[in-house]
Design an enzyme around this catalytic site. Sequence first.
Site, PDB file in Angstrom:
ATOM      1  N   ASP A  20       1.021  -1.521  -0.254  1.00 50.76           N
ATOM      2  CA  ASP A  20      -0.082   0.074   0.328  1.00 50.76           C
ATOM      3  C   ASP A  20       0.685   1.520   0.010  1.00 50.76           C
ATOM      4  O   ASP A  20       2.605   1.307   0.628  1.00 50.76           O
ATOM      5  CB  ASP A  20      -0.880  -0.158   0.912  1.00 50.76           C
ATOM      6  CG  ASP A  20      -1.411   0.851   1.244  1.00 50.76           C
ATOM      7  OD1 ASP A  20      -2.245   1.470   0.330  1.00 50.76           O
ATOM      8  OD2 ASP A  20      -1.955   1.652   2.088  1.00 50.76           O
ATOM      9  N   ASP A  72      -0.343   5.002   0.559  1.00 50.65           N
ATOM     10  CA  ASP A  72      -0.541   6.340   1.710  1.00 50.65           C
ATOM     11  C   ASP A  72      -0.684   5.761   2.897  1.00 50.65           C
ATOM     12  O   ASP A  72      -1.220   4.581   3.740  1.00 50.65           O
ATOM     13  CB  ASP A  72      -1.716   6.710   1.269  1.00 50.65           C
ATOM     14  CG  ASP A  72      -2.267   7.498   0.639  1.00 50.65           C
ATOM     15  OD1 ASP A  72      -1.316   7.988  -0.230  1.00 50.65           O
ATOM     16  OD2 ASP A  72      -3.452   6.939  -0.679  1.00 50.65           O
ATOM     17  N   ASP A  85      -1.451  -0.785   5.902  1.00 43.50           N
ATOM     18  CA  ASP A  85      -1.564   0.676   7.239  1.00 43.50           C
ATOM     19  C   ASP A  85      -3.336   0.077   8.211  1.00 43.50           C
ATOM     20  O   ASP A  85      -3.741   0.719   9.243  1.00 43.50           O
ATOM     21  CB  ASP A  85      -1.451   1.634   7.150  1.00 43.50           C
ATOM     22  CG  ASP A  85      -1.904   2.330   6.323  1.00 43.50           C
ATOM     23  OD1 ASP A  85      -2.043   2.539   5.146  1.00 43.50           O
ATOM     24  OD2 ASP A  85      -2.141   3.677   7.045  1.00 43.50           O
TER      25      ASP A  85
END
Length: 328
Positions: A12, A14, A210
Amino acid sequence: MLVDAYDTLLLDLDGVVYLGKHAVPSAPEALERARRGGVRLAFVTNNASRTPAAIAQHLTHLGVPAASEDVVTSAQAAARLIAERVPPGSPVLVVGGMGLRTAVRAQGLRPVTTALDAPVAVVQGMWDGLSYGLLAEGTLAVRQGAWFVGANGDSTMPTGRGELPGNGSMSRVIATATGVEPVVAGKPEPPLHRESMIRTEARRPLIVGDRLDTDIEGATRAGVDSLLVMTGVTGPLDLLTAEPRHRPTHIALDLTGLHAPPAWTRAEDGGHACGGWTARRQDGRLTLSGDGDRMDGLRAACAAAWEAAGDGGADEDAVKPVLARLGF
């Protein structure tokens, strides 16, 4: 090292590699080390606003060299999803930016901006230039029978200023106005993972993210291992109270955890131990004893909390003493 068990990292962006215009500390170095070790890096994002080339350029600027073919977006997954259902050249109303328009065109479809073109589908992705007029055209098209596809369903997106509304929030406009829920292509739904596997040909992937409700749930659905890093949205309390579909295989403070031995927990003295810590469930509450790396303490606490919660999520009040003990 943890990374040695995998041939591809599905990362991922961001909250993992960068936050807005800035790289997450130590992320570029950790990824370069993985690349030098022969692991393929693929950057998988629910963000549909930018093209893969633009994302690759941004990554390279931040010290993470990348080419457009290293980037997999929810826009690409959404476009493939539509292309597999409609004839080539079909008009698709794009409620989004250049990343989404480019992905639609790359699949042999014709991006349009008005319901007057009788689009067969409406595809929506996050874009900071989104206007009422475009949302209105999307609404009209869906009311006329166009298939409604959302690039992703994220309610928020992390930025350097904090969490801002994401595509999941913005797509509620068309969904509320029409009563039609979008089919979602992005994480945690299967289409984006499928797109990632098609493009990377990974055999032993590790999903790194995250967010529990997108990255980790997506890995759970796909039946592949996951690494949760604590540099973005998810906090320790979220981890301790996670339901089974949101429980990662590995937990690390940041991407440097890729280059440490896997920190497995073990059953010990009626509890769960990791490093110098042991967590137990006693009288309906979670206790933690020992000392050492607080991430090991969090791992031990998660194992004990998850075992006690079974198919549900642990009670917040029962696990909060552990957070205080670890200084979170």
